[in-house]
Write a protein that holds these residues in place. Structure first.
Motif, PDB file in Angstrom:
ATOM      1  N   LEU A  45       0.859  -1.174   0.000  1.00  0.00           N
ATOM      2  CA  LEU A  45       0.000   0.000   0.000  1.00  0.00           C
ATOM      3  C   LEU A  45       0.902   1.232   0.000  1.00  0.00           C
ATOM      4  N   ARG A  46       0.975   1.902  -1.134  1.00  0.00           N
ATOM      5  CA  ARG A  46       1.834   3.093  -1.250  1.00  0.00           C
ATOM      6  C   ARG A  46       1.218   4.267  -0.508  1.00  0.00           C
ATOM      7  N   SER A  47       2.046   4.966   0.233  1.00  0.00           N
ATOM      8  CA  SER A  47       1.586   6.026   1.105  1.00  0.00           C
ATOM      9  C   SER A  47       1.281   7.303   0.338  1.00  0.00           C
ATOM     10  N   SER A  48       0.913   8.329   1.069  1.00  0.00           N
ATOM     11  CA  SER A  48       0.704   9.656   0.499  1.00  0.00           C
ATOM     12  C   SER A  48       2.058  10.332   0.284  1.00  0.00           C
ATOM     13  N   GLU A  49       2.018  11.482  -0.357  1.00  0.00           N
ATOM     14  CA  GLU A  49       3.213  12.312  -0.524  1.00  0.00           C
ATOM     15  C   GLU A  49       2.950  13.640   0.180  1.00  0.00           C
ATOM     16  N   THR A  59      -5.340  10.967   4.161  1.00  0.00           N
ATOM     17  CA  THR A  59      -5.515  10.385   2.833  1.00  0.00           C
ATOM     18  C   THR A  59      -6.300   9.087   2.918  1.00  0.00           C
ATOM     19  N   MET A  60      -5.958   8.256   3.901  1.00  0.00           N
ATOM     20  CA  MET A  60      -6.654   6.974   4.051  1.00  0.00           C
ATOM     21  C   MET A  60      -8.150   7.171   4.281  1.00  0.00           C
ATOM     22  N   CYS A  64      -8.381  10.916  -0.825  1.00  0.00           N
ATOM     23  CA  CYS A  64      -7.858  12.047  -1.593  1.00  0.00           C
ATOM     24  C   CYS A  64      -6.395  12.297  -1.251  1.00  0.00           C
ATOM     25  N   ASP A  65      -5.728  13.042  -2.129  1.00  0.00           N
ATOM     26  CA  ASP A  65      -4.347  13.441  -1.900  1.00  0.00           C
ATOM     27  C   ASP A  65      -4.292  14.636  -0.949  1.00  0.00           C
ATOM     28  N   PRO A  66      -3.112  14.895  -0.346  1.00  0.00           N
ATOM     29  CA  PRO A  66      -3.003  16.071   0.525  1.00  0.00           C
ATOM     30  C   PRO A  66      -3.412  17.380  -0.135  1.00  0.00           C
ATOM     31  N   ALA A  67      -3.142  17.536  -1.433  1.00  0.00           N
ATOM     32  CA  ALA A  67      -3.551  18.769  -2.109  1.00  0.00           C
ATOM     33  C   ALA A  67      -5.064  18.889  -2.186  1.00  0.00           C
ATOM     34  N   LEU A 474      -2.671   4.326  -0.797  1.00  0.00           N
ATOM     35  CA  LEU A 474      -3.383   4.570   0.457  1.00  0.00           C
ATOM     36  C   LEU A 474      -4.735   5.243   0.203  1.00  0.00           C
ATOM     37  N   ARG A 475      -4.803   6.083  -0.816  1.00  0.00           N
ATOM     38  CA  ARG A 475      -6.072   6.761  -1.111  1.00  0.00           C
ATOM     39  C   ARG A 475      -7.133   5.792  -1.645  1.00  0.00           C
ATOM     40  N   ASP A 476      -6.763   4.541  -1.926  1.00  0.00           N
ATOM     41  CA  ASP A 476      -7.721   3.544  -2.405  1.00  0.00           C
ATOM     42  C   ASP A 476      -8.490   2.881  -1.262  1.00  0.00           C
ATOM     43  N   VAL A 477      -8.097   3.125  -0.008  1.00  0.00           N
ATOM     44  CA  VAL A 477      -8.731   2.428   1.112  1.00  0.00           C
ATOM     45  C   VAL A 477     -10.181   2.861   1.281  1.00  0.00           C
TER      46      VAL A 477
END
Length: 546
Positions: A45-49, A59-60, A64-67, A474-477
């Motif tokens: 599970l790739r994390s956010s940036e 994000t989880m 959504c992304d931090p932006a 991670l945003r797919d959770v």
């Protein structure tokens, strides 16, 4: 496609990584996790940036992304006051999974998840996590009968955090491990209580925060890679933390099985050895983007610091028990820069260098005053970070630099976002405070472990084959949970359900990449200075601030 699922239990293992869990399973330390994985699909599970706690767990729970959701760090820069402030759920720009399920008429339970303070009003129970100043605040959004029952029936449930430093003795390591295990079990027991009091829950999440600071401070004692220390008694004491986590996992798996719930296990990021800190503001100094003050500037900064101290003294005099939060010291007082000539600076230190460009220049002055000048400074700063190399290896210190304005088609200054987000080499953390050491990279023995982008995911659910490899972000959770429960996925969510889960979108307005208007979880909320100071000290103790 999965079969019909009425409930999903989510295990949030902060900082969990296969490079630790798999060796511990092989050593017989985690039999409950071993049994769970035997009936689960699993993967990366790739994390956010950036891959840091506040941004990642937001994000989880938003997809959504931090932006998009607006949370990049535990803190945010408030340009109106020129201060760093503590983030909170009221600053989320999109709704969370818990709110979406509540709107669908479903009950939810969330225990200890960062980014849930103050807790939004939903059906069920949300007990806030590490960003709540104390347990009473964490319980402020739950029904009174649940709060009373938790205090009386689950005395092990609290917001106590260990691992404020690398253990200096075996006894200290053992004591921390015991306290951490007690905390893990308290989380699981809290979930059992919540299940009794909210029996119609659709999603139940328990987050285990103390796994993260444990790995930060005791990474070498786990002895899972080339940086490991082979010291049997110390290795065994460190393994007790994972054994305690496994006991808590066992209790929650029993709960899930009683309720016929799918079990989703996720981490917000992975972990690995830390080789030191990157002094990002020193790089900006050496590239001429930060100017250090002369005698007049130093005198001006001392005057600013004196004003801040006088203000904090006044606060103390009005309330002798109040703590003075350094968040309430201005940026000008906190950093020894010549602010009349500094065109880029990084006030955050963690898993990413977040750089801001001042926009208060005057025509003909040294600071950028026009959009073109701001763009020129942004390009110069981006080049300075992208070209920075390790003095010994020659490897890039920041392999990826994100231009938030260009990449997300937004105005960072309008939203209070950093202009640039520089992601460091995965072996390093970022430090922003200037020291007498003029080097760009320095060792940090207080932090032997740090975050990695690759976290873990596993899913035990009807219709999901155990040999299925999950490869997800991670945003797919959040959309995966919605898909399993048969709920629609709002179009603003960037994530997608795990392969094979399906899911339907209710609108397609996310395609433009535009950030949504602010979503007020807690309209008008702001931290009390005393509470903000408590959270700040916790972040310092856990190594997020230095």
């Amino acid at each position: 496609m999965t079969s019909s699922i009425d409930r999903v239990l989510i295990l949030g293992l902060d900082g969990a990584t296969w490079s630790v869990l798999d060796p511990m399973r092989r050593r017989g330390v985690m039999p409950n996790l071993d049994a769970l994985l035997a009936r689960s699909a699993r993967g990366t599970l790739r994390s956010s940036e950036p891959p840091m706690t506040a941004a990642a767990w937001t994000t989880m729970q938003t997809g959504c992304d931090p932006a998009d959701h607006g949370i990049f760090d535990h803190r945010y820069f408030d340009p109106s006051s020129n201060m760093m402030r503590v983030n909170h759920s009221g600053r989320f720009r999109v709704p969370t999974l818990w709110q979406l399920l509540d709107r669908a008429g479903r009950s939810v339970i969330s225990l200890n998840l960062p980014g849930t303070y103050p807790a939004p009003k939903v059906r069920g129970v949300i007990v806030s996590g590490m960003d709540a100043p104390h347990l009473e605040a964490a319980l402020s959004g739950v029904p009174a009968d649940f709060a009373a029952a938790l205090r009386q029936q689950v005395p092990r449930y609290g917001l106590k955090y260990q691992w404020k430093r690398v253990p200096e003795t075996l006894d200290e390591l053992k004591a921390n491990a015991l306290d951490t295990t007690e905390g893990f079990l308290g989380r699981a027991e809290g979930a059992v209580l919540a299940d009794r009091m909210v029996p119609d829950w659709s999603a139940l999440m328990v987050q285990f925060q103390n796994l993260d600071p444990f790995q930060h401070r005791a990474w070498q004692f786990l002895n899972v890679d080339e940086t490991g220390i082979d010291r049997p008694a110390w290795n065994a004491a460190a393994a007790e933390v994972l054994r305690g986590l496994d006991r808590a996992i066992g209790l929650l798996c029993e709960l899930a099985d009683r309720r016929g719930a799918a079990i989703l296990c996720v981490s917000d990021h992975g972990f690995g050895p830390c080789l030191g800190r990157i002094h990002v503001n020193r790089i900006l100094v050496d590239r001429g983007l930060i100017t250090l003050p002369g005698l007049t500037g130093r005198l001006r900064r001392r005057a600013t610091q004196a004003i801040d101290r006088l203000r904090l003294w006044g606060d103390k005099r009005r309330d002798p028990n109040a703590r003075g939060a350094s968040f309430h010291a201005s940026i000008a007082a906190s950093y020894p820069f010549d602010w009349s000539r500094t065109v880029a600076f990084a006030p955050h230190q963690d898993c990413g260098a977040m750089v801001y460009i001042p926009r208060n220049g005057r025509p003909g002055g040294p600071l950028p005053a026009t959009p073109r000048q701001i763009d020129e400074v942004r390009e110069q700063t981006l080049a300075a970070l992208a070209e920075a190399r390790h003095p010994e290896t020659g490897d890039p210190l920041f392999p990826k630099v994100i231009d938030l304005g260009a990449d997300y088609r937004l105005d960072p200054s309008e939203l209070g976002y950093p202009d640039l987000l520089a992601l460091p080499d995965q072996n390093y953390w970022v430090r922003t405070k200037l020291t007498n050491d003029r080097s760009w990279v320095a060792a940090d023995p207080s932090l032997p472990g740090t975050h990695r982008p690759e976290g873990i995911v596993s899913l035990a659910a009807p219709g999901v084959p155990t040999d299925q490899a999950i490869d997800a972000d991670l945003r797919d959770v959040a959309p995966s949970v919605l898909a399993m429960l048969g709920e629609p996925i709002p179009g603003h969510i960037r994530g997608v359900p795990f392969a094979g889960l399906g899911g339907r979108t209710v609108r397609s307005d996310a395609a433009s990449g535009a950030v949504k208007p602010p979503h007020a979880n807690a309209p008008g909320f702001d931290f009390d200075p005393e509470d903000e100071a408590i959270v700040e000290q916790r972040l310092i103790d856990l190594g997020y601030l230095g």
